[in-house]
Design a protein around this motif. Structure first.
Motif, PDB file in Angstrom:
ATOM      1  N   ARG A 144       0.648  -1.385  -0.420  1.00 42.19           N
ATOM      2  CA  ARG A 144      -0.252   0.115   0.121  1.00 42.19           C
ATOM      3  C   ARG A 144       0.763   1.328  -0.159  1.00 42.19           C
ATOM      4  O   ARG A 144       1.488   1.072   0.221  1.00 42.19           O
TER       5      ARG A 144
ATOM      6  N   GLU B 247       2.339   4.243   1.038  1.00 44.49           N
ATOM      7  CA  GLU B 247       2.815   4.913   1.929  1.00 44.49           C
ATOM      8  C   GLU B 247       2.692   6.793   2.384  1.00 44.49           C
ATOM      9  O   GLU B 247       2.969   7.413   3.121  1.00 44.49           O
TER      10      GLU B 247
ATOM     11  N   ARG C 229       4.851   0.101   0.699  1.00 47.91           N
ATOM     12  CA  ARG C 229       5.308  -0.660   1.485  1.00 47.91           C
ATOM     13  C   ARG C 229       3.896  -2.100   2.305  1.00 47.91           C
ATOM     14  O   ARG C 229       2.999  -1.801   2.280  1.00 47.91           O
ATOM     15  N   ARG C 230       4.743  -2.749   2.758  1.00 39.73           N
ATOM     16  CA  ARG C 230       3.878  -4.085   3.170  1.00 39.73           C
ATOM     17  C   ARG C 230       2.816  -4.043   4.005  1.00 39.73           C
ATOM     18  O   ARG C 230       3.285  -3.347   4.951  1.00 39.73           O
ATOM     19  N   THR C 231       1.604  -4.882   3.958  1.00 41.45           N
ATOM     20  CA  THR C 231       0.581  -5.165   4.311  1.00 41.45           C
ATOM     21  C   THR C 231       0.662  -6.399   4.690  1.00 41.45           C
ATOM     22  O   THR C 231       0.958  -7.216   4.721  1.00 41.45           O
TER      23      THR C 231
ATOM     24  N   PHE D 275       0.000  -1.494   7.779  1.00 38.81           N
ATOM     25  CA  PHE D 275       1.199  -1.960   7.661  1.00 38.81           C
ATOM     26  C   PHE D 275       1.964  -3.206   8.271  1.00 38.81           C
ATOM     27  O   PHE D 275       1.164  -3.027   9.508  1.00 38.81           O
TER      28      PHE D 275
ATOM     29  N   ASN E 134      10.088  -4.979   3.520  1.00 39.90           N
ATOM     30  CA  ASN E 134       8.768  -4.379   3.517  1.00 39.90           C
ATOM     31  C   ASN E 134       8.439  -2.988   2.984  1.00 39.90           C
ATOM     32  O   ASN E 134       7.406  -2.310   2.742  1.00 39.90           O
ATOM     33  N   THR E 135       9.221  -2.363   2.076  1.00 38.81           N
ATOM     34  CA  THR E 135       9.176  -1.491   1.926  1.00 38.81           C
ATOM     35  C   THR E 135      10.085  -1.200   0.444  1.00 38.81           C
ATOM     36  O   THR E 135      11.238  -1.386   0.221  1.00 38.81           O
TER      37      THR E 135
END
Length: 137
Positions: free
Chosen positions: A63, A65, A88-90, A104, A112-113
């Protein structure tokens, strides 16, 4: 020819009125340009994030950020937006409902990012997008 006392000031008053109207019109036209930009830019950002998620091999959805930078390219057709987005990973899996509000994941893992550069053409009259460039790091 003699002018009545009150008529001598009318040309100056009309000039002042015209100039004041000119100042009033200018900010309105700038506001319209900004609204046009945001009207087409936000769906283009959504398309970029959706494209990233579709191409990603990750089982979790990413999503937006932060928008790090953006600009509209100076081309006539179509409207082309270049943007650098931080994704960034949710905690949600791909293709679940409500990804735009999904929290997140915690942690600062390297996976993650992502920072991604997108160049996307937007055909405004048909809400059609074309991906020209997509690079992530």
């Amino acid at each position: 020819m003699s002018w009545p006392q009150g008529r001598k000031t009318r040309p100056c008053a009309m000039l002042l009125l015209f100039l004041s109207l000119q100042f009033l019109i200018t900010p309105i036209s700038k506001a319209t340009e900004e609204n046009d930009y945001s009207t087409y830019f936000l769906p283009t950002v959504e398309f970029a994030v959706e494209t990233f998620n579709q191409k990603s091999q990750d089982e979790y959805a990413f999503r937006l950020e932060r928008i790090l930078s953006s600009r509209e390219e100076k081309v006539v057709f179509p409207a082309v937006y270049s943007m650098t987005l931080q994704l960034r990973r949710t905690i949600c899996k791909k293709f679940e409902d409500g990804l735009d509000i999904c929290p997140f994941q915690d942690g600062n893992s390297a996976n993650n990012t992502y920072t991604c550069l997108f160049s996307i053409g937007t055909f405004t009259w048909a809400t059609v997008f074309k991906l020209y460039k997509h690079e992530c790091s």
